[in-house]
Design an enzyme around this catalytic site. Structure first.
Site, PDB file in Angstrom:
ATOM      1  N   ASP A  56     -12.543  -9.205 -10.242  1.00  0.00           N
ATOM      2  CA  ASP A  56     -10.228  -9.236  -9.460  1.00  0.00           C
ATOM      3  C   ASP A  56     -10.699 -10.148  -7.895  1.00  0.00           C
ATOM      4  OD1 ASP A  56      -8.023  -9.982  -9.736  1.00  0.00           O
ATOM      5  OD2 ASP A  56      -7.414  -7.627  -8.848  1.00  0.00           O
ATOM      6  N   GLU A  75       1.315  -6.080 -15.783  1.00  0.00           N
ATOM      7  CA  GLU A  75       0.588  -7.240 -15.778  1.00  0.00           C
ATOM      8  C   GLU A  75      -0.509  -7.092 -16.222  1.00  0.00           C
ATOM      9  OE1 GLU A  75      -1.701  -9.063 -11.661  1.00  0.00           O
ATOM     10  OE2 GLU A  75       0.039  -7.745 -11.683  1.00  0.00           O
ATOM     11  N   HIS A 129      -9.599 -13.404  -6.329  1.00  0.00           N
ATOM     12  CA  HIS A 129      -8.654 -14.435  -6.550  1.00  0.00           C
ATOM     13  C   HIS A 129      -9.353 -15.308  -5.076  1.00  0.00           C
ATOM     14  CE1 HIS A 129      -4.900 -12.453  -7.461  1.00  0.00           C
ATOM     15  NE2 HIS A 129      -6.036 -12.353  -8.138  1.00  0.00           N
ATOM     16  N   HIS A 155       0.807 -15.246 -12.957  1.00  0.00           N
ATOM     17  CA  HIS A 155       0.564 -15.405 -11.833  1.00  0.00           C
ATOM     18  C   HIS A 155      -1.022 -16.669 -11.993  1.00  0.00           C
ATOM     19  CE1 HIS A 155       1.281 -11.107 -10.454  1.00  0.00           C
ATOM     20  NE2 HIS A 155       2.073 -12.083 -10.006  1.00  0.00           N
ATOM     21  N   HIS A 193      -7.219 -12.329 -13.484  1.00  0.00           N
ATOM     22  CA  HIS A 193      -7.416 -11.778 -13.349  1.00  0.00           C
ATOM     23  C   HIS A 193      -7.933 -11.273 -15.930  1.00  0.00           C
ATOM     24  CE1 HIS A 193      -4.342  -8.510 -11.383  1.00  0.00           C
ATOM     25  NE2 HIS A 193      -5.623  -9.382 -10.780  1.00  0.00           N
ATOM     26  N   HIS A 216       7.479  -7.195  -7.031  1.00  0.00           N
ATOM     27  CA  HIS A 216       6.139  -6.744  -7.669  1.00  0.00           C
ATOM     28  C   HIS A 216       6.071  -5.601  -6.818  1.00  0.00           C
ATOM     29  CE1 HIS A 216       1.781  -6.245  -8.187  1.00  0.00           C
ATOM     30  NE2 HIS A 216       1.816  -7.428  -8.182  1.00  0.00           N
ATOM     31  N   ASP A 246      -1.710 -12.969 -15.843  1.00  0.00           N
ATOM     32  CA  ASP A 246      -2.815 -12.997 -14.987  1.00  0.00           C
ATOM     33  C   ASP A 246      -3.520 -14.196 -15.087  1.00  0.00           C
ATOM     34  OD1 ASP A 246      -4.265 -13.079 -12.139  1.00  0.00           O
ATOM     35  OD2 ASP A 246      -3.234 -12.506 -11.537  1.00  0.00           O
ATOM     36  N   ARG A 256       0.805  -0.949  -0.184  1.00  0.00           N
ATOM     37  CA  ARG A 256       0.011   0.266  -0.452  1.00  0.00           C
ATOM     38  C   ARG A 256       0.742   0.599  -0.484  1.00  0.00           C
ATOM     39  NH1 ARG A 256      -4.851  -1.996  -1.998  1.00  0.00           N
ATOM     40  NH2 ARG A 256      -4.943  -3.328  -0.765  1.00  0.00           N
ATOM     41  N   TYR A 304       0.935  -1.620  -5.013  1.00  0.00           N
ATOM     42  CA  TYR A 304      -0.497  -1.650  -5.607  1.00  0.00           C
ATOM     43  C   TYR A 304      -0.842   0.156  -5.910  1.00  0.00           C
ATOM     44  CZ  TYR A 304      -1.643  -6.120  -4.917  1.00  0.00           C
ATOM     45  OH  TYR A 304      -1.702  -7.841  -4.336  1.00  0.00           O
ATOM     46  N   GLU A 361      -1.245 -16.577  -6.149  1.00  0.00           N
ATOM     47  CA  GLU A 361      -0.670 -15.340  -5.348  1.00  0.00           C
ATOM     48  C   GLU A 361      -2.665 -15.602  -5.221  1.00  0.00           C
ATOM     49  OE1 GLU A 361      -0.274 -11.357  -7.408  1.00  0.00           O
ATOM     50  OE2 GLU A 361      -1.486 -12.385  -8.564  1.00  0.00           O
ATOM     51  N   HIS A 414       1.402  -3.285 -12.007  1.00  0.00           N
ATOM     52  CA  HIS A 414       0.126  -2.812 -12.869  1.00  0.00           C
ATOM     53  C   HIS A 414       0.105  -1.747 -13.113  1.00  0.00           C
ATOM     54  CE1 HIS A 414      -2.466  -5.584  -9.059  1.00  0.00           C
ATOM     55  NE2 HIS A 414      -1.655  -5.884  -9.727  1.00  0.00           N
TER      56      HIS A 414
END
Length: 279
Positions: free
Chosen positions: A224, A142, A226, A211, A179, A67, A176, A37, A70, A256, A107
């Protein structure tokens, strides 16, 4: 042998993450470069990095996927948000040279009402500002679910960004499964057709990582969420086909899926290795 792993915490250091990977029979892993975050990245400890390299050598770990947090949005309409994204991307790519020739996933961003074309241009501009010829890292965009104003829900959008990046040879894509499914690409029933479309639009040579996530939603939901492998709408048979597909089986793959502990990842890794061995 599949290059297969999951997302692991580096809160206790890289050596501890590599030990966790070995414990669950993973030979790769993904990690956040900093708090997902936002926030500052932890300092790198030379002693930890030395132990980490020893763990990797003992466990056959050659590939890692970093990664980005976000909160990065180089396509935002807010100039301060764009500036933060560029600063963080630049710092992350510089730090990645401690782990040369690895992968960095992000992303792409959200255009926040400016339109896809504007978002594509802003993302490319940010990458052109922070990527350096001396960097050895490959930056991956991604595939996204297409919710809200996300850029990257269509293969054409990823191709448009890559086409505008000066150092295009250092660009790739991380696909992904959740996604793309949520974006409307039916990888469960029409995997070959999806890959053919990706090849026509982006080029399979750009596909550098996967992913592996099931989805809580039907195809095209743009949400989205998972799910564990086999517990969502994609289904485990689709993942068995993915890990055995000649265009995919040599790529590094990262779980993930929502898990209560590393044991859940160990179970999924074992299931995938089993079906790959049988095929």
């Amino acid at each position: 042998m599949l290059t297969l792993g999951c997302h692991l915490s580096i809160a206790k250091g890289f050596a501890a993450a590599a030990r966790d990977a070995r414990r669950i029979d993973a030979n790769t892993f993904q990690f956040f470069t900093r708090n997902p975050r936002g926030g500052r990245a932890r300092e790198l400890d030379p002693r930890d990095l030395q132990r980490f390299r020893q763990e990797c050598a003992g466990g056959g770990i050659e590939r890692m996927l970093a990664h980005a947090p976000y909160t990065l949005n180089p396509a935002s309409s807010n100039p301060d948000t764009r500036a933060f994204a560029r600063q963080t991307l630049g710092a992350d790519l510089a730090r990645m040279e401690e782990f040369p020739h690895q992968l960095y996933n992000m992303h792409p961003g959200a255009h926040t009402g400016q339109g896809v074309e504007c978002g594509v241009q802003l993302i490319a501009e940010a990458l052109n500002e922070v990527m350096r010829p001396e960097h050895t890292t490959t930056v991956l965009l991604e595939t996204m679910a297409g919710k809200g104003s996300e850029v990257g829900g269509r293969f054409e959008e990823l191709a448009a960004i890559i086409d505008r990046v000066d150092l295009g040879d250092r660009m790739g894509v991380c696909l992904d499964t959740c996604h793309v499914w949520d974006a409307g690409y039916d990888v469960a029933n029409h995997l070959d057709a999806v890959l053919e479309e990706f090849d026509r639009t982006v080029g399979l040579g750009r596909l550098r990582a996967l992913h592996l996530n099931d989805s809580q939603n039907p195809c095209g939901a743009h949400k989205d969420r998972h799910a564990r492998l086999g517990e969502g709408h994609i289904g485990f048979d689709a993942f068995a086909a993915i890990v055995n597909h000649p265009a995919l089986r040599d790529l590094p793959m990262y779980l993930e899926t929502p898990q209560d502990s590393l044991d859940g990842y160990a179970t999924e890794i074992a299931r995938l290795r089993e079906v790959a061995t049988r095929a």
